[in-house]
Design a protein around this motif. Structure first.
Motif, PDB file in Angstrom:
ATOM      1  N   ILE A 157       0.834  -1.205   0.000  1.00 33.12           N
ATOM      2  CA  ILE A 157       0.000   0.000   0.000  1.00 33.12           C
ATOM      3  C   ILE A 157       0.866   1.252   0.000  1.00 33.12           C
ATOM      4  O   ILE A 157       0.523   2.264  -0.634  1.00 33.12           O
ATOM      5  CB  ILE A 157      -0.975   0.016   1.204  1.00 33.12           C
ATOM      6  CG1 ILE A 157      -1.891   1.246   1.106  1.00 33.12           C
ATOM      7  CG2 ILE A 157      -0.236  -0.015   2.516  1.00 33.12           C
ATOM      8  CD1 ILE A 157      -2.958   1.300   2.149  1.00 33.12           C
ATOM      9  N   LEU A 158       2.007   1.211   0.659  1.00 38.21           N
ATOM     10  CA  LEU A 158       2.916   2.356   0.658  1.00 38.21           C
ATOM     11  C   LEU A 158       3.455   2.612  -0.741  1.00 38.21           C
ATOM     12  O   LEU A 158       3.534   3.759  -1.189  1.00 38.21           O
ATOM     13  CB  LEU A 158       4.072   2.117   1.627  1.00 38.21           C
ATOM     14  CG  LEU A 158       3.704   1.794   3.082  1.00 38.21           C
ATOM     15  CD1 LEU A 158       4.960   1.475   3.886  1.00 38.21           C
ATOM     16  CD2 LEU A 158       2.942   2.939   3.721  1.00 38.21           C
ATOM     17  N   ASP A 159       3.832   1.539  -1.438  1.00 38.99           N
ATOM     18  CA  ASP A 159       4.357   1.679  -2.796  1.00 38.99           C
ATOM     19  C   ASP A 159       3.314   2.262  -3.747  1.00 38.99           C
ATOM     20  O   ASP A 159       3.646   3.031  -4.651  1.00 38.99           O
ATOM     21  CB  ASP A 159       4.807   0.312  -3.329  1.00 38.99           C
ATOM     22  CG  ASP A 159       6.097  -0.165  -2.680  1.00 38.99           C
ATOM     23  OD1 ASP A 159       6.896   0.687  -2.263  1.00 38.99           O
ATOM     24  OD2 ASP A 159       6.296  -1.387  -2.599  1.00 38.99           O
ATOM     25  N   ALA A 170      -3.277  12.129   4.671  1.00 40.33           N
ATOM     26  CA  ALA A 170      -3.311  10.910   3.865  1.00 40.33           C
ATOM     27  C   ALA A 170      -2.180   9.970   4.255  1.00 40.33           C
ATOM     28  O   ALA A 170      -2.354   8.747   4.314  1.00 40.33           O
ATOM     29  CB  ALA A 170      -3.233  11.248   2.383  1.00 40.33           C
ATOM     30  N   ALA A 171      -1.008  10.517   4.544  1.00 44.06           N
ATOM     31  CA  ALA A 171       0.126   9.683   4.960  1.00 44.06           C
ATOM     32  C   ALA A 171      -0.172   8.977   6.278  1.00 44.06           C
ATOM     33  O   ALA A 171       0.197   7.815   6.467  1.00 44.06           O
ATOM     34  CB  ALA A 171       1.382  10.537   5.091  1.00 44.06           C
ATOM     35  N   ALA A 172      -0.837   9.661   7.204  1.00 49.25           N
ATOM     36  CA  ALA A 172      -1.198   9.049   8.484  1.00 49.25           C
ATOM     37  C   ALA A 172      -2.179   7.909   8.291  1.00 49.25           C
ATOM     38  O   ALA A 172      -2.044   6.839   8.896  1.00 49.25           O
ATOM     39  CB  ALA A 172      -1.781  10.105   9.422  1.00 49.25           C
ATOM     40  N   LEU A 177      -3.197   1.905   7.749  1.00 50.95           N
ATOM     41  CA  LEU A 177      -3.599   0.790   6.897  1.00 50.95           C
ATOM     42  C   LEU A 177      -2.445  -0.173   6.667  1.00 50.95           C
ATOM     43  O   LEU A 177      -2.637  -1.387   6.587  1.00 50.95           O
ATOM     44  CB  LEU A 177      -4.127   1.315   5.559  1.00 50.95           C
ATOM     45  CG  LEU A 177      -5.500   1.971   5.605  1.00 50.95           C
ATOM     46  CD1 LEU A 177      -5.845   2.586   4.253  1.00 50.95           C
ATOM     47  CD2 LEU A 177      -6.573   0.940   5.990  1.00 50.95           C
ATOM     48  N   SER A 178      -1.235   0.364   6.567  1.00 50.30           N
ATOM     49  CA  SER A 178      -0.059  -0.478   6.404  1.00 50.30           C
ATOM     50  C   SER A 178       0.138  -1.379   7.624  1.00 50.30           C
ATOM     51  O   SER A 178       0.418  -2.578   7.488  1.00 50.30           O
ATOM     52  CB  SER A 178       1.182   0.397   6.182  1.00 50.30           C
ATOM     53  OG  SER A 178       2.345  -0.385   6.039  1.00 50.30           O
ATOM     54  N   ILE A 179      -0.033  -0.810   8.808  1.00 52.09           N
ATOM     55  CA  ILE A 179       0.100  -1.607  10.028  1.00 52.09           C
ATOM     56  C   ILE A 179      -1.047  -2.602  10.151  1.00 52.09           C
ATOM     57  O   ILE A 179      -0.847  -3.771  10.520  1.00 52.09           O
ATOM     58  CB  ILE A 179       0.173  -0.691  11.263  1.00 52.09           C
ATOM     59  CG1 ILE A 179       1.500   0.067  11.269  1.00 52.09           C
ATOM     60  CG2 ILE A 179       0.015  -1.491  12.548  1.00 52.09           C
ATOM     61  CD1 ILE A 179       1.699   0.989  12.447  1.00 52.09           C
ATOM     62  N   ASP A 180      -2.260  -2.181   9.814  1.00 56.01           N
ATOM     63  CA  ASP A 180      -3.402  -3.091   9.887  1.00 56.01           C
ATOM     64  C   ASP A 180      -3.235  -4.267   8.928  1.00 56.01           C
ATOM     65  O   ASP A 180      -3.553  -5.411   9.273  1.00 56.01           O
ATOM     66  CB  ASP A 180      -4.696  -2.339   9.575  1.00 56.01           C
ATOM     67  CG  ASP A 180      -5.921  -3.233   9.698  1.00 56.01           C
ATOM     68  OD1 ASP A 180      -6.259  -3.604  10.839  1.00 56.01           O
ATOM     69  OD2 ASP A 180      -6.513  -3.577   8.660  1.00 56.01           O
ATOM     70  N   ILE A 221     -11.706   1.383  10.187  1.00 56.61           N
ATOM     71  CA  ILE A 221     -10.894   1.417   8.973  1.00 56.61           C
ATOM     72  C   ILE A 221     -10.630   0.009   8.451  1.00 56.61           C
ATOM     73  O   ILE A 221     -10.532  -0.200   7.242  1.00 56.61           O
ATOM     74  CB  ILE A 221      -9.555   2.157   9.189  1.00 56.61           C
ATOM     75  CG1 ILE A 221      -8.655   1.439  10.191  1.00 56.61           C
ATOM     76  CG2 ILE A 221      -9.794   3.596   9.604  1.00 56.61           C
ATOM     77  CD1 ILE A 221      -7.236   2.000  10.234  1.00 56.61           C
ATOM     78  N   ARG A 222     -10.561  -0.991   9.347  1.00 56.77           N
ATOM     79  CA  ARG A 222     -10.361  -2.371   8.901  1.00 56.77           C
ATOM     80  C   ARG A 222     -11.568  -2.849   8.097  1.00 56.77           C
ATOM     81  O   ARG A 222     -11.410  -3.430   7.016  1.00 56.77           O
ATOM     82  CB  ARG A 222     -10.117  -3.277  10.101  1.00 56.77           C
ATOM     83  CG  ARG A 222      -9.919  -4.744   9.749  1.00 56.77           C
ATOM     84  CD  ARG A 222      -9.558  -5.538  10.971  1.00 56.77           C
ATOM     85  NE  ARG A 222      -8.317  -5.070  11.551  1.00 56.77           N
ATOM     86  CZ  ARG A 222      -8.089  -5.015  12.866  1.00 56.77           C
ATOM     87  NH1 ARG A 222      -9.034  -5.352  13.716  1.00 56.77           N
ATOM     88  NH2 ARG A 222      -6.925  -4.598  13.312  1.00 56.77           N
TER      89      ARG A 222
END
Length: 244
Positions: A157-159, A170-172, A177-180, A221-222
């Motif tokens: 998702i970061l890429d 948006a970065a937060a 989401l990356s951690i989830d 968010i999940r």
């Protein structure tokens, strides 16, 4: 295992970390991995830790001791974040040299890594990943995020989403989401989740939170992410086998 993430954008910095540690499937505990060493008005400094818990805690103890005794060289006296990264790396080498022989004797992995993010007066914000050997790399406009720990599940998702011009809000969201996504695929990563958002040249933290396992927002968010991923998957064009 753990997962920590730093994101550098034109508008500032986001850092996030889980809090789960484990020494086998039958010994799981919670330890904070994101630490604030800021000096409001002069510098903002955050450290995230991953790897051998005894080593990282010892490094943090040495760092805090230098601050408490007002040592000539500390996080609050060094003139640049680059020098801070070198200082943290030296503390890592000090502890590893001190404990290495005893840890190796029992085949214990003593490696660790740190994320260092922040801003010192007179500089732009910066983000570093400090390796177990004490050397480090720096985030850039072309590579605006750095990860330590269990990084692979949260990287896609970061890429796809992030770039240097991504807004801080948006970065937060992307960091959470990356951690989830990592928690979904790896049980060694888990809440509480610590998150901070820093605006360039503010030299003060206005946005930080800690999401507990039962956090309504984390659950929201999940559900939202999973439902929209399924919807997008259903709308994907089917394979036209005859064309091949």
């Amino acid at each position: 295992m753990t997962y920590c993430l730093g994101i550098l954008t034109r508008a500032g910095l986001v850092m996030a970390a889980d809090s789960r540690t484990n020494a086998g499937v039958d010994y799981v505990s919670t330890h904070q991995k994101l630490f604030n060493f800021s000096l409001p008005g002069d510098r903002v400094i955050f450290l995230c830790t991953s790897g051998n818990l005894s080593v990282t805690q010892s490094v943090l103890t040495l760092i805090r001791r230098d601050l408490q005794v007002k040592a000539e060289v500390s996080l609050h006296t060094l003139p640049s974040l680059y020098e801070v990264a070198r200082y943290v790396g030296e503390k890592m080498r000090q502890i590893q040299t001190q404990d290495r022989s005893w840890l190796e004797k029992d085949h214990i992995d003593f490696k660790c890594s740190f994320l260092l993010g922040g801003q010192v007066q007179g500089e732009d914000p910066a983000l570093y990943m400090i390796y177990s050997q004490g050397n480090f790399i720096q985030a850039s406009q072309e590579t605006p995020f750095l990860q330590i720990g269990e990084a692979k599940y949260g990287k896609p998702i970061l890429d796809r989403v992030l770039n240097f011009d991504t807004s801080l809000a948006a970065a937060a969201k992307c960091a959470l989401l990356s951690i989830d996504s990592t928690m979904k695929s790896n049980i060694s990563v888990g809440p509480p989740i610590n998150l901070v958002m820093y605006e360039t040249h503010s030299f003060k933290i206005h946005h930080e939170l800690c999401l507990q396992p039962d956090s309504p927002y984390l659950a929201q968010i999940r559900r939202f992410w999973e439902s929209h991923l399924n919807e997008a998957f259903e709308r994907m064009p089917n394979i036209v086998w005859e064309e091949y």
